[in-house]
Design a protein around this motif. Sequence first.
Motif: not given
Length: 126
Positions: A37-38, A89-94, A120-121
């Motif tokens: 998830f993110r 737009e995939d930038t996130a914490v996963y 993990t960022q």
Amino acid sequence: QVQLVESGGGLVQAGGSLRLSCAASGSIFSFYAMGWFRQAPGKEREFVAAINRDGGITHYGDSVKGRFTISRDNAKNTVYLQMSSLKPEDTAVYYCAASGVYGSSAYRSPGEYAYWGQGTQVTVSS
């Protein structure tokens, strides 16, 4: 109890690739469905991908379908997320997650997962 530790995040340019890993403690990793998830700042947690206990069933979120691949190595107690053609737009914490119950399905809902890693960022620059 299952402990999950993600690794492999970082900064990458748009169009690039990263592979995330999630190492799990415990001897019954192979019993559990696993998911990724993110969560981006100010947004709700989003389903990315899921895999059932033997890898025979996978699901993907619409925004990553065709670009991301989930896999697992039960001998190494590890699940992977190969990310390609990355976008800002995939930038996130996963986060990776484990279902915690024995079963044959893969799950899209975060409510199906009992154990979560710390995250993990991933940052994708344009």
